[in-house]
Write a protein that holds these residues in place. Structure first.
Motif, PDB file in Angstrom:
ATOM      1  N   MET A   1      -4.593  38.426  51.391  1.00 31.40           N
ATOM      2  CA  MET A   1      -3.328  38.981  51.868  1.00 31.40           C
ATOM      3  C   MET A   1      -3.496  39.460  53.302  1.00 31.40           C
ATOM      4  SD  MET A   1      -1.111  42.090  50.164  1.00 31.40           S
ATOM      5  CE  MET A   1      -2.488  43.244  50.309  1.00 31.40           C
ATOM      6  N   SER A   2      -2.565  39.166  54.129  1.00 29.66           N
ATOM      7  CA  SER A   2      -2.616  39.576  55.523  1.00 29.66           C
ATOM      8  C   SER A   2      -2.549  41.087  55.632  1.00 29.66           C
ATOM      9  CB  SER A   2      -1.452  38.957  56.301  1.00 29.66           C
ATOM     10  OG  SER A   2      -1.374  39.533  57.580  1.00 29.66           O
ATOM     11  N   THR A   3      -3.457  41.677  56.416  1.00 33.98           N
ATOM     12  CA  THR A   3      -3.457  43.128  56.583  1.00 33.98           C
ATOM     13  C   THR A   3      -2.213  43.595  57.309  1.00 33.98           C
ATOM     14  OG1 THR A   3      -4.722  42.880  58.622  1.00 33.98           O
ATOM     15  CG2 THR A   3      -5.962  43.256  56.573  1.00 33.98           C
ATOM     16  N   THR A   4      -1.561  42.731  58.050  1.00 33.02           N
ATOM     17  CA  THR A   4      -0.343  43.128  58.762  1.00 33.02           C
ATOM     18  C   THR A   4       0.833  43.301  57.824  1.00 33.02           C
ATOM     19  OG1 THR A   4       0.270  40.826  59.176  1.00 33.02           O
ATOM     20  CG2 THR A   4      -1.100  41.912  60.823  1.00 33.02           C
ATOM     21  N   CYS A   5       0.672  42.873  56.563  1.00 33.29           N
ATOM     22  CA  CYS A   5       1.793  42.948  55.630  1.00 33.29           C
ATOM     23  C   CYS A   5       1.467  43.803  54.422  1.00 33.29           C
ATOM     24  CB  CYS A   5       2.180  41.541  55.182  1.00 33.29           C
ATOM     25  SG  CYS A   5       3.765  41.471  54.324  1.00 33.29           S
ATOM     26  N   PHE A   6       0.378  44.568  54.480  1.00 33.43           N
ATOM     27  CA  PHE A   6       0.032  45.391  53.329  1.00 33.43           C
ATOM     28  C   PHE A   6       1.115  46.431  53.109  1.00 33.43           C
ATOM     29  CE2 PHE A   6      -2.069  48.662  50.870  1.00 33.43           C
ATOM     30  CZ  PHE A   6      -2.753  47.899  49.936  1.00 33.43           C
ATOM     31  N   PRO A   7       1.644  46.555  51.879  1.00 25.96           N
ATOM     32  CA  PRO A   7       2.730  47.508  51.629  1.00 25.96           C
ATOM     33  C   PRO A   7       2.336  48.926  52.038  1.00 25.96           C
ATOM     34  CG  PRO A   7       2.438  46.044  49.751  1.00 25.96           C
ATOM     35  CD  PRO A   7       1.292  45.783  50.664  1.00 25.96           C
ATOM     36  N   SER A   8       3.209  49.564  52.749  1.00 28.40           N
ATOM     37  CA  SER A   8       2.947  50.925  53.197  1.00 28.40           C
ATOM     38  C   SER A   8       3.921  51.871  52.517  1.00 28.40           C
ATOM     39  CB  SER A   8       3.094  51.020  54.712  1.00 28.40           C
ATOM     40  OG  SER A   8       4.399  50.647  55.107  1.00 28.40           O
ATOM     41  N   PRO A   9       3.582  53.152  52.412  1.00 27.90           N
ATOM     42  CA  PRO A   9       4.493  54.115  51.782  1.00 27.90           C
ATOM     43  C   PRO A   9       5.865  54.101  52.449  1.00 27.90           C
ATOM     44  CG  PRO A   9       2.328  55.093  52.089  1.00 27.90           C
ATOM     45  CD  PRO A   9       2.305  53.781  52.813  1.00 27.90           C
ATOM     46  N   GLY A  10       6.882  54.013  51.631  1.00 25.69           N
ATOM     47  CA  GLY A  10       8.236  54.008  52.170  1.00 25.69           C
ATOM     48  C   GLY A  10       8.882  52.643  52.216  1.00 25.69           C
ATOM     49  N   TRP A  11       8.170  51.612  51.756  1.00 22.64           N
ATOM     50  CA  TRP A  11       8.810  50.308  51.682  1.00 22.64           C
ATOM     51  C   TRP A  11       9.972  50.366  50.692  1.00 22.64           C
ATOM     52  CZ3 TRP A  11       5.804  45.058  51.500  1.00 22.64           C
ATOM     53  CH2 TRP A  11       5.281  44.787  52.770  1.00 22.64           C
ATOM     54  N   THR A  12      11.109  49.846  51.106  1.00 21.59           N
ATOM     55  CA  THR A  12      12.257  49.724  50.210  1.00 21.59           C
ATOM     56  C   THR A  12      12.212  48.367  49.518  1.00 21.59           C
ATOM     57  OG1 THR A  12      13.682  48.749  51.890  1.00 21.59           O
ATOM     58  CG2 THR A  12      13.619  51.167  51.764  1.00 21.59           C
ATOM     59  N   ILE A  13      13.123  48.148  48.592  1.00 21.38           N
ATOM     60  CA  ILE A  13      13.173  46.854  47.910  1.00 21.38           C
ATOM     61  C   ILE A  13      13.412  45.731  48.910  1.00 21.38           C
ATOM     62  CG2 ILE A  13      14.578  45.469  46.317  1.00 21.38           C
ATOM     63  CD1 ILE A  13      14.844  47.965  44.575  1.00 21.38           C
ATOM     64  N   THR A  14      14.225  45.990  49.927  1.00 20.04           N
ATOM     65  CA  THR A  14      14.450  44.971  50.961  1.00 20.04           C
ATOM     66  C   THR A  14      13.147  44.576  51.630  1.00 20.04           C
ATOM     67  OG1 THR A  14      16.630  45.921  51.368  1.00 20.04           O
ATOM     68  CG2 THR A  14      15.780  44.421  53.025  1.00 20.04           C
ATOM     69  N   SER A 161      13.214  66.930  33.970  1.00 19.13           N
ATOM     70  CA  SER A 161      11.950  66.647  33.316  1.00 19.13           C
ATOM     71  C   SER A 161      11.257  65.416  33.882  1.00 19.13           C
ATOM     72  CB  SER A 161      12.178  66.452  31.805  1.00 19.13           C
ATOM     73  OG  SER A 161      13.037  65.338  31.565  1.00 19.13           O
ATOM     74  N   SER A 162      11.990  64.639  34.683  1.00 22.58           N
ATOM     75  CA  SER A 162      11.435  63.378  35.214  1.00 22.58           C
ATOM     76  C   SER A 162      10.586  63.648  36.455  1.00 22.58           C
ATOM     77  CB  SER A 162      12.565  62.409  35.541  1.00 22.58           C
ATOM     78  OG  SER A 162      13.445  62.234  34.464  1.00 22.58           O
ATOM     79  N   SER A 163       9.657  64.562  36.322  1.00 20.22           N
ATOM     80  CA  SER A 163       8.894  65.046  37.475  1.00 20.22           C
ATOM     81  C   SER A 163       8.008  63.968  38.091  1.00 20.22           C
ATOM     82  CB  SER A 163       8.036  66.240  37.052  1.00 20.22           C
ATOM     83  OG  SER A 163       7.273  65.913  35.891  1.00 20.22           O
ATOM     84  N   GLY A 164       7.249  63.266  37.252  1.00 21.59           N
ATOM     85  CA  GLY A 164       6.324  62.271  37.781  1.00 21.59           C
ATOM     86  C   GLY A 164       7.026  61.102  38.434  1.00 21.59           C
ATOM     87  N   SER A 165       8.130  60.649  37.837  1.00 22.55           N
ATOM     88  CA  SER A 165       8.862  59.511  38.407  1.00 22.55           C
ATOM     89  C   SER A 165       9.384  59.839  39.795  1.00 22.55           C
ATOM     90  CB  SER A 165      10.012  59.115  37.484  1.00 22.55           C
ATOM     91  OG  SER A 165       9.532  58.508  36.307  1.00 22.55           O
ATOM     92  N   ALA A 166       9.932  61.041  39.969  1.00 22.98           N
ATOM     93  CA  ALA A 166      10.429  61.436  41.289  1.00 22.98           C
ATOM     94  C   ALA A 166       9.290  61.544  42.285  1.00 22.98           C
ATOM     95  CB  ALA A 166      11.178  62.759  41.184  1.00 22.98           C
ATOM     96  N   SER A 167       8.168  62.090  41.859  1.00 25.44           N
ATOM     97  CA  SER A 167       7.037  62.299  42.762  1.00 25.44           C
ATOM     98  C   SER A 167       6.482  60.988  43.293  1.00 25.44           C
ATOM     99  CB  SER A 167       5.934  63.085  42.038  1.00 25.44           C
ATOM    100  OG  SER A 167       4.793  63.241  42.856  1.00 25.44           O
ATOM    101  N   VAL A 168       6.293  59.992  42.417  1.00 30.41           N
ATOM    102  CA  VAL A 168       5.677  58.747  42.875  1.00 30.41           C
ATOM    103  C   VAL A 168       6.613  57.967  43.793  1.00 30.41           C
ATOM    104  CG1 VAL A 168       4.100  58.623  40.929  1.00 30.41           C
ATOM    105  CG2 VAL A 168       6.323  57.472  40.770  1.00 30.41           C
ATOM    106  N   VAL A 169       7.925  58.118  43.608  1.00 32.98           N
ATOM    107  CA  VAL A 169       8.866  57.479  44.523  1.00 32.98           C
ATOM    108  C   VAL A 169       8.880  58.219  45.855  1.00 32.98           C
ATOM    109  CG1 VAL A 169      11.312  56.984  44.948  1.00 32.98           C
ATOM    110  CG2 VAL A 169      10.309  56.485  42.720  1.00 32.98           C
ATOM    111  N   ALA A 170       8.920  59.539  45.814  1.00 33.98           N
ATOM    112  CA  ALA A 170       8.979  60.330  47.053  1.00 33.98           C
ATOM    113  C   ALA A 170       7.774  60.069  47.938  1.00 33.98           C
ATOM    114  CB  ALA A 170       9.073  61.814  46.719  1.00 33.98           C
ATOM    115  N   ARG A 171       6.620  59.847  47.328  1.00 35.26           N
ATOM    116  CA  ARG A 171       5.401  59.598  48.113  1.00 35.26           C
ATOM    117  C   ARG A 171       5.230  58.127  48.468  1.00 35.26           C
ATOM    118  NH1 ARG A 171       0.795  61.604  44.717  1.00 35.26           N
ATOM    119  NH2 ARG A 171       2.241  61.559  42.950  1.00 35.26           N
ATOM    120  N   GLY A 172       6.178  57.298  48.066  1.00 32.04           N
ATOM    121  CA  GLY A 172       6.125  55.892  48.431  1.00 32.04           C
ATOM    122  C   GLY A 172       5.119  55.083  47.646  1.00 32.04           C
TER     123      GLY A 172
END
Length: 618
Positions: A1-14, A161-172
């Motif tokens: 995989m190209s290092t220039t395209c490695f997913p970074s925190p904050g990538w959206t579905i687009t 109660s959905s604490s973990g789901s929100a956290s993992v999305v917020a941190r990307g």
């Protein structure tokens, strides 16, 4: 995989879609990197189960088969290779479901319906997330796996109660995650972590394969970094499911009003002394006004009474039912705060349950009537934000405070969208929610996307700005006829159910061209106006609502229209022409000219104290 395209925190579905479709990203490389990161990663209370090599191989085998089935056409797999997380009260085949109680754990043979639909679109489950045990709490601290902290300040709660789901999305760590929402569990964590929380209309997203909290009011919710992403996921995961007794077919999606936007706000606001939270909400109200919204205070007492019923009424017995066997055999396995809440079910009888249901129905009708004519109710998602230490010292009272703007929503059969609003001067996020009538999910999303587009806020806690290129919101109300209504069919009026019962949805509030006159017709029950175009001048622009009526129901609707009214063609202020109510000229001879009021709703409001509604047309 190209290092220039490695997913970074904050990538959206687009971002994920673009990377895959360009060939610069491969699903195998993504999963390999995630397995490695999870294996050597530090302890993270947001997760209960994480991806390993065996699960990764199974995901890739399944994904390859799905891609082959569509002849390699990625456009037919809109979530191809995109990782997501599921709250650990939602079944995922091959992963244990624990509801944050190890002694309750079981191994599901199949995916929950929502998970199956997302996987069918190519999405990859990469973990199960932490929660307040048995989805009982709004704080994220009631778990044997530890408290999940706010992504912005680890001293503060993440919300639950959905604490973990929100956290993992917020941190990307993932671009979206599934939660559940009974009392606000899909919204409070979104607010506390600067992300979007979509709480759908009950029955849109199936609850089949979800450990119930209160089965009659539970919703599966979606966390994402943008409104567009949240809606896309909900559209893919949603839909009628015969396996869920509480699933129901969706009505046609509505578009948000173009102008003016009308938002209701509580006539009394409570922030429990949190001046920063109050300032953030008042700034949000001012910003909506800058966007052209009309802000109208309404009586919040029915909302507050209904909110209190959820935990101070017999619905706690529904929560008890989910853990009844474990409570009887091993009560010590249940978190002590959760156990104390669930054991309160013994205070209520079957008669209490029926009495509470009757009151719920009464309050829900009052609330729905109050919101008719508005695009949404605007509220702070939560009134304040507490530290973990404060919640642990006073776990019940502080938790209860966090639900005053959320607890009533499902009991009143409403839809909601939690949105980022600000970063306070202490660094904590503040959020708002738009709450509307059932099946207005798409309308709320359009308002929410407009709101989010104007904010200079990062995506979650990633520091990444909102990208300019985002997924388009889907078009609203296909296969419909747009109809202008002017009187008794307006939102909240006596004949409006003739539209809503056919799946019609409000598309826009606007005015006619300035050459119409409006009359209160004589001897009509319910009272009705007549609209007539004038050729001699002296007319005015009259307020109308545009409704999208499904073609399948339009003929039967027209058949119910009594003389002297009929359906013709109206010209709007901007020159558009739509179908709408017109009146035969003979009926106007004895009618009262009310053109000066500018609309039927204004006329009724102006004369309500002078005459009963049934005689207003006299």
């Amino acid at each position: 995989m190209s290092t220039t395209c490695f997913p970074s925190p904050g990538w959206t579905i687009t971002d994920w879609q673009a990377a895959y479709r360009s060939g610069r990203l491969q699903a195998r490389d993504v999963l390999t990197a995630l397995v490695a990161a999870h294996a050597k990663g530090a302890a993270d209370t947001a997760w209960i189960s994480r991806l390993d090599a065996a699960r990764s191989d199974a995901l890739l085998t399944d994904l390859d088969a799905r891609l082959a089935a569509v002849d390699g056409d990625l456009s037919r797999l809109p979530l191809y290779g995109i990782p997501f997380a599921a709250k650990d009260n939602i079944d995922v085949a091959g992963w244990p479901t624990t509801a944050a109680c190890p002694e309750f754990a079981y191994q599901p043979a199949t995916d929950a319906t929502v998970v199956a639909r997302l996987r069918a679109a190519g999405a990859l489950v990469v973990g199960k997330t932490n929660l307040d045990q048995f989805a009982t709490g709004l704080v994220g601290t009631r778990s044997p796996h530890g408290a999940v902290p706010c992504a912005f300040d680890s001293r503060y709660v993440s919300g639950g109660s959905s604490s973990g789901s929100a956290s993992v999305v917020a941190r990307g760590l993932v671009p979206f995650a599934l939660g559940t929402d009974t009392a606000g569990s899909g919204r409070v964590p979104a607010s506390f972590n600067n992300i979007v929380g979509l709480k759908p209309t009950r029955g849109w997203l199936s609850s089949h394969g979800v450990v119930p909290a209160c089965r009659t009011v539970d919703c599966v919710s979606v966390f994402a970094l943008t409104v567009e992403d949240a809606l896309l996921v909900a559209d893919i995961a949603g839909g009628y499911d015969a396996a869920d007794a509480y699933s129901r077919p969706a009505l046609a999606a509505a578009a948000a009003a173009a102008a003016p936007i009308r938002l209701a706000v509580p006539d009394t606001l409570e922030f429990f002394g949190d001046a920063r939270a109050e300032a953030a909400f008042r700034a949000a109200m001012a910003r909506w006004q800058e966007l052209g919204a009309e802000i109208v205070p309404i009586d919040f007492a029915p909302f507050s009474e209904l909110a209190a019923l959820l935990y101070q009424g017999p619905w706690v017995a529904e929560r008890f039912a989910a853990a009844e066997i474990l409570l009887a055999s091993r009560p010590e396995a249940v978190h002590p705060v959760v156990r104390g809440i669930l054991e309160g079910a013994v205070r209520y009888s079957a008669a209490d349950a029926f009495k509470a249901e009757y009151r719920r129905a009464e309050l829900a009708r009052t609330i729905q009537d109050a919101l008719a004519g508005f695009d949404a109710l605007l509220v702070p998602t939560a009134p304040t934000h507490y530290t973990i230490a404060a919640v642990e010292a006073d776990p019940v009272a502080l938790n209860s405070r966090l639900g005053i703007y959320t607890n009533f929503t499902n009991l009143a059969d409403l839809a909601a969208l939690a949105l980022p609003a600000a970063l306070r001067d202490d660094g904590l996020p503040a959020g708002i929610s738009l709450i509307g009538l059932a099946w207005c999910d798409h309308a709320l999303a359009r308002l929410g996307a407009r709101w989010q587009a104007g904010l200079a806020l990062p995506l979650g806690a990633t520091g990444r700005p909102l990208p300019a290129e985002r997924l388009p919101l889907p078009p609203a109300a296909p296969a419909t006829i747009r109809l202008a209504v002017v009187g008794a069919h307006l939102s909240g009026m006596p004949l409006n159910p003739q539209l809503t019962s056919r799946g019609a949805t409000l598309a826009e509030r606007c005015r006619t061209a300035p050459d119409y006159r409006l009359y209160a017709l004589a001897d009509t029950v319910p009272a009705k106006p007549g609209l007539a175009r004038t050729e001699a001048g002296g007319g005015a622009a009259i307020e109308v609502e545009l409704w999208d009526v499904p073609i399948a129901g339009f003929a039967t609707f027209v058949a119910e229209v009594p003389p002297p009214l009929g359906i013709g063609t109206l010209t709007l202020e901007d020159g558009r022409q739509v179908k709408g109510f017109i009146c035969e000229p003979w009926a106007l001879a004895g009618a009262r000219d009310i053109t000066a009021y500018g609309g039927w709703r204004a006329f009724l409001a102006g004369t309500a104290t002078a005459a009963p509604a049934a005689s207003l047309a006299a």
